[in-house]
Every structure is written in C-alpha cells, then in structure tokens.
Design a protein around this motif. Structure first.
Motif, PDB file in Angstrom:
ATOM      1  N   ILE A  69       0.842  -1.202   0.000  1.00  0.00           N
ATOM      2  CA  ILE A  69       0.000   0.000   0.000  1.00  0.00           C
ATOM      3  C   ILE A  69       0.873   1.247   0.000  1.00  0.00           C
ATOM      4  N   ARG A  70       1.870   1.266   0.858  1.00  0.00           N
ATOM      5  CA  ARG A  70       2.756   2.440   0.927  1.00  0.00           C
ATOM      6  C   ARG A  70       3.455   2.687  -0.414  1.00  0.00           C
ATOM      7  N   ARG A  71       3.833   1.615  -1.110  1.00  0.00           N
ATOM      8  CA  ARG A  71       4.578   1.736  -2.370  1.00  0.00           C
ATOM      9  C   ARG A  71       3.684   2.020  -3.576  1.00  0.00           C
ATOM     10  N   LEU A  72       2.478   1.431  -3.601  1.00  0.00           N
ATOM     11  CA  LEU A  72       1.671   1.454  -4.817  1.00  0.00           C
ATOM     12  C   LEU A  72       0.403   2.304  -4.759  1.00  0.00           C
ATOM     13  N   ALA A  73      -0.062   2.613  -3.560  1.00  0.00           N
ATOM     14  CA  ALA A  73      -1.320   3.360  -3.447  1.00  0.00           C
ATOM     15  C   ALA A  73      -1.062   4.867  -3.476  1.00  0.00           C
ATOM     16  N   VAL A  74      -2.127   5.615  -3.675  1.00  0.00           N
ATOM     17  CA  VAL A  74      -2.098   7.070  -3.548  1.00  0.00           C
ATOM     18  C   VAL A  74      -2.244   7.364  -2.054  1.00  0.00           C
ATOM     19  N   ILE A  75      -1.183   7.885  -1.439  1.00  0.00           N
ATOM     20  CA  ILE A  75      -1.213   8.166   0.001  1.00  0.00           C
ATOM     21  C   ILE A  75      -1.597   9.631   0.202  1.00  0.00           C
ATOM     22  N   CYS A  76      -2.674   9.824   0.934  1.00  0.00           N
ATOM     23  CA  CYS A  76      -3.230  11.166   1.161  1.00  0.00           C
ATOM     24  C   CYS A  76      -2.916  11.618   2.574  1.00  0.00           C
ATOM     25  N   ASP A  77      -1.968  12.488   2.691  1.00  0.00           N
ATOM     26  CA  ASP A  77      -1.633  13.077   3.984  1.00  0.00           C
ATOM     27  C   ASP A  77      -1.160  14.493   3.738  1.00  0.00           C
ATOM     28  N   PRO A  78      -1.583  15.448   4.524  1.00  0.00           N
ATOM     29  CA  PRO A  78      -2.521  15.327   5.647  1.00  0.00           C
ATOM     30  C   PRO A  78      -3.955  15.181   5.152  1.00  0.00           C
ATOM     31  N   LEU A  79      -4.807  14.696   6.043  1.00  0.00           N
ATOM     32  CA  LEU A  79      -6.215  14.504   5.700  1.00  0.00           C
ATOM     33  C   LEU A  79      -7.035  15.719   6.123  1.00  0.00           C
ATOM     34  N   PRO A  80      -8.064  16.042   5.335  1.00  0.00           N
ATOM     35  CA  PRO A  80      -8.945  17.146   5.731  1.00  0.00           C
ATOM     36  C   PRO A  80      -9.800  16.729   6.930  1.00  0.00           C
ATOM     37  N   PRO A  81     -10.233  17.676   7.737  1.00  0.00           N
ATOM     38  CA  PRO A  81     -11.127  17.323   8.838  1.00  0.00           C
ATOM     39  C   PRO A  81     -12.500  16.921   8.302  1.00  0.00           C
ATOM     40  N   VAL A  82     -12.987  15.775   8.735  1.00  0.00           N
ATOM     41  CA  VAL A  82     -14.307  15.284   8.329  1.00  0.00           C
ATOM     42  C   VAL A  82     -14.998  14.757   9.584  1.00  0.00           C
ATOM     43  N   VAL A  83     -16.219  15.210   9.817  1.00  0.00           N
ATOM     44  CA  VAL A  83     -17.022  14.735  10.946  1.00  0.00           C
ATOM     45  C   VAL A  83     -18.410  14.440  10.393  1.00  0.00           C
ATOM     46  N   VAL A  84     -18.580  13.219   9.875  1.00  0.00           N
ATOM     47  CA  VAL A  84     -19.815  12.851   9.180  1.00  0.00           C
ATOM     48  C   VAL A  84     -20.363  11.512   9.638  1.00  0.00           C
ATOM     49  N   PRO A 133     -21.581   8.190  11.624  1.00  0.00           N
ATOM     50  CA  PRO A 133     -22.128   7.891  12.944  1.00  0.00           C
ATOM     51  C   PRO A 133     -21.055   7.333  13.894  1.00  0.00           C
ATOM     52  N   ASP A 134     -20.016   6.684  13.337  1.00  0.00           N
ATOM     53  CA  ASP A 134     -18.886   6.200  14.124  1.00  0.00           C
ATOM     54  C   ASP A 134     -17.696   7.110  13.845  1.00  0.00           C
ATOM     55  N   PRO A 135     -17.310   7.963  14.800  1.00  0.00           N
ATOM     56  CA  PRO A 135     -16.203   8.900  14.567  1.00  0.00           C
ATOM     57  C   PRO A 135     -14.898   8.228  14.158  1.00  0.00           C
ATOM     58  N   ASN A 136     -14.733   6.938  14.497  1.00  0.00           N
ATOM     59  CA  ASN A 136     -13.521   6.227  14.101  1.00  0.00           C
ATOM     60  C   ASN A 136     -13.472   5.952  12.603  1.00  0.00           C
ATOM     61  N   ASP A 137     -14.573   6.149  11.902  1.00  0.00           N
ATOM     62  CA  ASP A 137     -14.612   5.939  10.448  1.00  0.00           C
ATOM     63  C   ASP A 137     -14.424   7.231   9.658  1.00  0.00           C
ATOM     64  N   ASP A 138     -14.414   8.365  10.338  1.00  0.00           N
ATOM     65  CA  ASP A 138     -14.310   9.639   9.619  1.00  0.00           C
ATOM     66  C   ASP A 138     -13.035   9.742   8.790  1.00  0.00           C
ATOM     67  N   PHE A 139     -11.942   9.119   9.244  1.00  0.00           N
ATOM     68  CA  PHE A 139     -10.705   9.210   8.463  1.00  0.00           C
ATOM     69  C   PHE A 139     -10.851   8.533   7.100  1.00  0.00           C
ATOM     70  N   LEU A 140     -11.693   7.501   6.994  1.00  0.00           N
ATOM     71  CA  LEU A 140     -11.921   6.861   5.696  1.00  0.00           C
ATOM     72  C   LEU A 140     -12.645   7.814   4.746  1.00  0.00           C
ATOM     73  N   LEU A 141     -13.598   8.543   5.280  1.00  0.00           N
ATOM     74  CA  LEU A 141     -14.295   9.552   4.475  1.00  0.00           C
ATOM     75  C   LEU A 141     -13.332  10.673   4.088  1.00  0.00           C
ATOM     76  N   ALA A 142     -12.417  11.009   4.992  1.00  0.00           N
ATOM     77  CA  ALA A 142     -11.410  12.034   4.693  1.00  0.00           C
ATOM     78  C   ALA A 142     -10.477  11.575   3.578  1.00  0.00           C
ATOM     79  N   GLN A 193     -12.379  11.854   0.358  1.00  0.00           N
ATOM     80  CA  GLN A 193     -12.479  13.263  -0.047  1.00  0.00           C
ATOM     81  C   GLN A 193     -11.148  13.775  -0.587  1.00  0.00           C
ATOM     82  N   ALA A 194     -10.066  13.524   0.131  1.00  0.00           N
ATOM     83  CA  ALA A 194      -8.744  14.012  -0.286  1.00  0.00           C
ATOM     84  C   ALA A 194      -8.308  13.402  -1.614  1.00  0.00           C
ATOM     85  N   ALA A 195      -8.665  12.147  -1.833  1.00  0.00           N
ATOM     86  CA  ALA A 195      -8.242  11.440  -3.053  1.00  0.00           C
ATOM     87  C   ALA A 195      -9.218  11.614  -4.201  1.00  0.00           C
ATOM     88  N   ALA A 196     -10.347  12.290  -3.948  1.00  0.00           N
ATOM     89  CA  ALA A 196     -11.420  12.373  -4.945  1.00  0.00           C
ATOM     90  C   ALA A 196     -11.772  10.970  -5.430  1.00  0.00           C
TER      91      ALA A 196
END
Length: 137
Positions: A70-85, A87-96, A99-102
């Motif tokens: 993943i580190r070598r072949l994927a599009v790594i998006c950092d930093p991530l935008p703030p997302v609070v959407v 129902p489980d706040p632990n999943d917001d980073f996936l939505l971020a 969003q960052a990767a379109a």
C-alpha cells in the motif's frame, strides 16, 4: 477509477481467498483501479492486526507485505482534511481519505455506519460484492 478500501476489507482480503474482499485486493494489485489510503489507515492496519483474533489467523509478514504494498503502490493522502460525518467517529478518516483522493468509491462492510451514508461528496459508498460487480459488470 480510484477506490478506498476500508481496513476491514483489507484484513478480510488476507484471511479468506476467493471472497469479494480478496478479489478486490487482487484486482488492485493487477492494476484494475487506483487505491487511496493514508498513514492513519496503515497505523490502524498495524494496530487491529495485533488483536488475538487476527494474530491467530494472519502472520506478521502478511500484514507487513500488505502495508508495504500500500505504501509503495497506493495514492497516500496526507494530511487529511477534517471530516465529521460518520455515525462512528472512528470511520471519519476513511471519508477524509475518499475526499482528499477524490475517490469514486469507498468499499466497506460496515452496514450500520458507512454503508448507511450511501455517499460522501461524489464518492459512492458500496459493499465489496457491489464493487466486484461494478468492476466486472
């Protein structure tokens, strides 16, 4: 096409061959789509894979190989935008990441939280089975 695969999909891909998560992981490794991720997801992979359930089923080298791929072949998006959407706040980073990767799709097995959203921005949120159908349909 750009996808985000939920951490549960990535771990499932390593556990049972021939399943929709495994098929998606193999499709990515064969260049059928771009995978988007972030350091936060790689850390979650490391952390979750240390739980007894996964330690009994997966080797450290399998997890390490996936993280390195993943580190070598994927599009790594950092930093991530703030997302609070979610129902489980632990999943917001996936939505971020989506969003960052379109990303076109976020693939998850999380029925009660992420799948219930249906979409985030222009990213559709779908099950692994639905994504396999989209790729091969």
């Amino acid at each position: 096409m750009r996808l985000v695969l939920d951490t549960n999909i990535l771990l499932s891909a390593l556990m049972v061959r021939g399943t929709p998560p495994d098929r998606l992981y193999e499709e990515w490794r064969h260049g059928r789509f771009q995978l988007a991720s972030a350091e936060q997801q790689l850390e979650e992979l490391r952390r979750v894979s240390r739980r007894p359930f996964f330690r009994e089923r997966l080797t450290a080298s399998e997890i390490g190989r996936m993280i390195n791929d993943i580190r070598r072949l994927a599009v790594i998006c950092d930093p991530l935008p703030p997302v609070v959407v979610s129902p489980d706040p632990n999943d917001d980073f996936l939505l971020a990441i989506a969003q960052a990767a379109a990303a076109d799709y976020l693939v998850t097995g999380d029925k009660s939280d992420l799948l219930a959203l249906g979409a985030h921005g222009h990213t559709r949120i779908v099950s692994p089975r639905a994504m396999v159908h989209i790729l091969n349909g």
